[in-house]
Design a protein around this motif. Structure first.
Motif, PDB file in Angstrom:
ATOM      1  N   GLU A  48       6.119   2.269 -51.307  1.00  0.00           N
ATOM      2  CA  GLU A  48       6.703   3.339 -52.118  1.00  0.00           C
ATOM      3  C   GLU A  48       6.732   4.614 -51.274  1.00  0.00           C
ATOM      4  O   GLU A  48       5.953   5.531 -51.493  1.00  0.00           O
ATOM      5  N   PRO A  49       7.644   4.684 -50.298  1.00  0.00           N
ATOM      6  CA  PRO A  49       7.603   5.771 -49.332  1.00  0.00           C
ATOM      7  C   PRO A  49       8.369   7.030 -49.740  1.00  0.00           C
ATOM      8  O   PRO A  49       8.391   8.007 -48.994  1.00  0.00           O
ATOM      9  N   PHE A  50       9.000   7.010 -50.903  1.00  0.00           N
ATOM     10  CA  PHE A  50       9.939   8.076 -51.237  1.00  0.00           C
ATOM     11  C   PHE A  50       9.289   9.198 -52.047  1.00  0.00           C
ATOM     12  O   PHE A  50       8.187   9.054 -52.565  1.00  0.00           O
ATOM     13  N   ASN A  51      10.015  10.302 -52.170  1.00  0.00           N
ATOM     14  CA  ASN A  51       9.500  11.482 -52.873  1.00  0.00           C
ATOM     15  C   ASN A  51      10.040  11.618 -54.287  1.00  0.00           C
ATOM     16  O   ASN A  51       9.763  12.615 -54.956  1.00  0.00           O
ATOM     17  N   THR A  52      10.821  10.632 -54.739  1.00  0.00           N
ATOM     18  CA  THR A  52      11.339  10.672 -56.094  1.00  0.00           C
ATOM     19  C   THR A  52      10.957   9.390 -56.829  1.00  0.00           C
ATOM     20  O   THR A  52      10.827   8.327 -56.223  1.00  0.00           O
ATOM     21  N   PHE A  53      10.790   9.512 -58.135  1.00  0.00           N
ATOM     22  CA  PHE A  53      10.434   8.359 -58.955  1.00  0.00           C
ATOM     23  C   PHE A  53      11.522   7.294 -58.890  1.00  0.00           C
ATOM     24  O   PHE A  53      11.231   6.100 -58.788  1.00  0.00           O
ATOM     25  N   ILE A  54      12.769   7.717 -58.965  1.00  0.00           N
ATOM     26  CA  ILE A  54      13.863   6.747 -59.024  1.00  0.00           C
ATOM     27  C   ILE A  54      13.955   5.934 -57.734  1.00  0.00           C
ATOM     28  O   ILE A  54      14.175   4.719 -57.770  1.00  0.00           O
ATOM     29  N   GLU A  55      13.773   6.572 -56.577  1.00  0.00           N
ATOM     30  CA  GLU A  55      13.863   5.830 -55.314  1.00  0.00           C
ATOM     31  C   GLU A  55      12.736   4.807 -55.189  1.00  0.00           C
ATOM     32  O   GLU A  55      12.959   3.678 -54.734  1.00  0.00           O
ATOM     33  N   ASN A  56      11.530   5.194 -55.594  1.00  0.00           N
ATOM     34  CA  ASN A  56      10.409   4.259 -55.515  1.00  0.00           C
ATOM     35  C   ASN A  56      10.585   3.091 -56.480  1.00  0.00           C
ATOM     36  O   ASN A  56      10.335   1.935 -56.129  1.00  0.00           O
ATOM     37  N   ALA A  57      11.020   3.387 -57.706  1.00  0.00           N
ATOM     38  CA  ALA A  57      11.229   2.319 -58.687  1.00  0.00           C
ATOM     39  C   ALA A  57      12.337   1.377 -58.225  1.00  0.00           C
ATOM     40  O   ALA A  57      12.225   0.150 -58.351  1.00  0.00           O
ATOM     41  N   LEU A  58      13.398   1.926 -57.673  1.00  0.00           N
ATOM     42  CA  LEU A  58      14.500   1.099 -57.198  1.00  0.00           C
ATOM     43  C   LEU A  58      14.055   0.216 -56.033  1.00  0.00           C
ATOM     44  O   LEU A  58      14.410  -0.974 -55.962  1.00  0.00           O
ATOM     45  N   ALA A  59      13.270   0.769 -55.125  1.00  0.00           N
ATOM     46  CA  ALA A  59      12.764  -0.019 -53.994  1.00  0.00           C
ATOM     47  C   ALA A  59      11.912  -1.185 -54.481  1.00  0.00           C
ATOM     48  O   ALA A  59      12.016  -2.313 -53.971  1.00  0.00           O
ATOM     49  N   LYS A  60      11.070  -0.939 -55.474  1.00  0.00           N
ATOM     50  CA  LYS A  60      10.205  -1.997 -56.002  1.00  0.00           C
ATOM     51  C   LYS A  60      11.014  -3.080 -56.712  1.00  0.00           C
ATOM     52  O   LYS A  60      10.739  -4.276 -56.557  1.00  0.00           O
ATOM     53  N   ALA A  61      12.007  -2.649 -57.486  1.00  0.00           N
ATOM     54  CA  ALA A  61      12.828  -3.621 -58.213  1.00  0.00           C
ATOM     55  C   ALA A  61      13.633  -4.485 -57.249  1.00  0.00           C
ATOM     56  O   ALA A  61      13.697  -5.718 -57.395  1.00  0.00           O
ATOM     57  N   ARG A  62      14.257  -3.879 -56.255  1.00  0.00           N
ATOM     58  CA  ARG A  62      15.063  -4.644 -55.300  1.00  0.00           C
ATOM     59  C   ARG A  62      14.183  -5.619 -54.503  1.00  0.00           C
ATOM     60  O   ARG A  62      14.583  -6.751 -54.223  1.00  0.00           O
ATOM     61  N   HIS A  63      12.999  -5.172 -54.139  1.00  0.00           N
ATOM     62  CA  HIS A  63      12.061  -6.012 -53.388  1.00  0.00           C
ATOM     63  C   HIS A  63      11.699  -7.265 -54.188  1.00  0.00           C
ATOM     64  O   HIS A  63      11.771  -8.389 -53.671  1.00  0.00           O
ATOM     65  N   ALA A  64      11.338  -7.089 -55.450  1.00  0.00           N
ATOM     66  CA  ALA A  64      10.947  -8.224 -56.286  1.00  0.00           C
ATOM     67  C   ALA A  64      12.117  -9.168 -56.531  1.00  0.00           C
ATOM     68  O   ALA A  64      11.962 -10.390 -56.519  1.00  0.00           O
ATOM     69  N   SER A  65      13.289  -8.604 -56.728  1.00  0.00           N
ATOM     70  CA  SER A  65      14.468  -9.434 -56.971  1.00  0.00           C
ATOM     71  C   SER A  65      14.880 -10.203 -55.721  1.00  0.00           C
ATOM     72  O   SER A  65      15.275 -11.372 -55.796  1.00  0.00           O
ATOM     73  N   GLN A  66      14.781  -9.554 -54.578  1.00  0.00           N
ATOM     74  CA  GLN A  66      15.154 -10.189 -53.311  1.00  0.00           C
ATOM     75  C   GLN A  66      14.315 -11.438 -53.058  1.00  0.00           C
ATOM     76  O   GLN A  66      14.831 -12.486 -52.656  1.00  0.00           O
ATOM     77  N   ILE A  67      13.033 -11.355 -53.317  1.00  0.00           N
ATOM     78  CA  ILE A  67      12.134 -12.465 -53.021  1.00  0.00           C
ATOM     79  C   ILE A  67      12.236 -13.587 -54.061  1.00  0.00           C
ATOM     80  O   ILE A  67      12.169 -14.764 -53.717  1.00  0.00           O
ATOM     81  N   THR A  68      12.420 -13.219 -55.320  1.00  0.00           N
ATOM     82  CA  THR A  68      12.413 -14.230 -56.382  1.00  0.00           C
ATOM     83  C   THR A  68      13.792 -14.754 -56.762  1.00  0.00           C
ATOM     84  O   THR A  68      13.902 -15.833 -57.344  1.00  0.00           O
ATOM     85  N   GLY A  69      14.837 -13.982 -56.469  1.00  0.00           N
ATOM     86  CA  GLY A  69      16.170 -14.367 -56.907  1.00  0.00           C
ATOM     87  C   GLY A  69      16.415 -14.107 -58.385  1.00  0.00           C
ATOM     88  O   GLY A  69      17.446 -14.521 -58.935  1.00  0.00           O
ATOM     89  N   LEU A  70      15.474 -13.409 -59.028  1.00  0.00           N
ATOM     90  CA  LEU A  70      15.583 -13.100 -60.454  1.00  0.00           C
ATOM     91  C   LEU A  70      15.945 -11.631 -60.667  1.00  0.00           C
ATOM     92  O   LEU A  70      15.724 -10.802 -59.782  1.00  0.00           O
ATOM     93  N   PRO A  71      16.472 -11.292 -61.842  1.00  0.00           N
ATOM     94  CA  PRO A  71      16.563  -9.876 -62.200  1.00  0.00           C
ATOM     95  C   PRO A  71      15.161  -9.277 -62.174  1.00  0.00           C
ATOM     96  O   PRO A  71      14.156  -9.989 -62.374  1.00  0.00           O
ATOM     97  N   ALA A  72      15.074  -7.982 -61.930  1.00  0.00           N
ATOM     98  CA  ALA A  72      13.749  -7.357 -61.810  1.00  0.00           C
ATOM     99  C   ALA A  72      13.723  -6.009 -62.499  1.00  0.00           C
ATOM    100  O   ALA A  72      14.735  -5.298 -62.578  1.00  0.00           O
ATOM    101  N   LEU A  73      12.525  -5.673 -62.991  1.00  0.00           N
ATOM    102  CA  LEU A  73      12.281  -4.383 -63.623  1.00  0.00           C
ATOM    103  C   LEU A  73      11.120  -3.713 -62.909  1.00  0.00           C
ATOM    104  O   LEU A  73      10.103  -4.349 -62.631  1.00  0.00           O
ATOM    105  N   ALA A  74      11.276  -2.424 -62.618  1.00  0.00           N
ATOM    106  CA  ALA A  74      10.206  -1.663 -61.974  1.00  0.00           C
ATOM    107  C   ALA A  74      10.101  -0.298 -62.619  1.00  0.00           C
ATOM    108  O   ALA A  74      11.070   0.207 -63.207  1.00  0.00           O
ATOM    109  N   ASP A  75       8.929   0.302 -62.504  1.00  0.00           N
ATOM    110  CA  ASP A  75       8.752   1.656 -63.022  1.00  0.00           C
ATOM    111  C   ASP A  75       8.033   2.504 -61.988  1.00  0.00           C
ATOM    112  O   ASP A  75       7.332   1.992 -61.113  1.00  0.00           O
ATOM    113  N   ASP A  76       8.225   3.799 -62.100  1.00  0.00           N
ATOM    114  CA  ASP A  76       7.421   4.752 -61.342  1.00  0.00           C
ATOM    115  C   ASP A  76       7.218   5.942 -62.259  1.00  0.00           C
ATOM    116  O   ASP A  76       8.141   6.346 -62.985  1.00  0.00           O
ATOM    117  N   SER A  77       6.025   6.488 -62.266  1.00  0.00           N
ATOM    118  CA  SER A  77       5.728   7.543 -63.224  1.00  0.00           C
ATOM    119  C   SER A  77       4.681   8.478 -62.662  1.00  0.00           C
ATOM    120  O   SER A  77       3.984   8.163 -61.690  1.00  0.00           O
TER     121      SER A  77
END
Length: 204
Positions: A41-70
């Motif tokens: 989670e290298p970014f300075n905004t919540f949206i960038e970190n959440a998006l990075a986490k969601a894309r990472h999980a989806s890339q590895i599993t091939g499934l839709p993914a949900l992530a949060d940052d708060s």
């Protein structure tokens, strides 16, 4: 049911998200159960970190993914602690705990009369890793920062997060009420509405 991977191993989040999204036909699975390591989670905004986490999980599993940052954003501190909320004190002296984070917050606010702050939760849902238009929702919970703690029901910054309309801190609220009012609850309601629209059966 649509299987969706949650880009977190937090059992509390899994339970909360699962209960809310089951109504939309979504079956949530924690990323750890599918062999997915936590993303950076290298970014300075919540949206960038959440998006990075969601894309990472989806890339590895091939499934839709949900992530949060708060986190907590304080007006007088230029939005700090922000994405660093969980490790605010660690940035200064290496100490990482709720008590240390709150002590730093109180110290940083000592010279300020503007006490406004807000909890922020950003949720990102991707249909696939390279989804060009992820669903992004945000929940905001406005309050003020106290210099003395009140209440013992919450965690994190809750004892210092005062809600003027209610005359209580987040840590003084009954858990059920907090779960209706919180930033994450607001973001979840927005996500549920968006996801229901996504998977709604066509009317023609």
């Amino acid at each position: 049911m649509t299987r969706v991977v949650l880009a977190s191993n937090n059992p509390g989040k899994l339970k909360e998200f699962s209960a809310s999204l089951a109504a939309a036909g979504i079956d949530m699975l924690a990323q750890g159960a599918l062999g997915v390591a936590e993303a950076d989670e290298p970014f300075n905004t919540f949206i960038e970190n959440a998006l990075a986490k969601a894309r990472h999980a989806s890339q590895i599993t091939g499934l839709p993914a949900l992530a949060d940052d708060s986190g907590l954003c304080v007006q007088a501190l230029g939005g700090a602690p922000g994405v660093h909320s969980a490790r605010y004190a660690a940035l200064a002296d290496g100490t990482r705990s709720d008590a240390a984070n709150n002590a730093r917050l109180v110290a940083d606010m000592a010279a300020h009369t503007d006490r406004r702050g807000c909890y922020v939760a950003v949720l990102v849902y991707v249909r696939r890793a390279d989804d060009p238009r992820p669903i992004v929702v945000e929940g905001i919970w406005d309050g003020e920062i106290l210099d003395q703690p009140r209440g013992s029901n919450g965690f994190g910054y809750d004892p210092y997060f005062y809600l003027p309309d209610l005359g209580m801190t987040a840590a003084e609220l009954p858990l059920e009420q907090k779960n209706q009012l919180s930033h994450r609850a607001r973001a979840l309601r927005a996500l549920l509405q968006a996801v229901r629209s996504e998977y709604a059966a066509p009317t023609h």
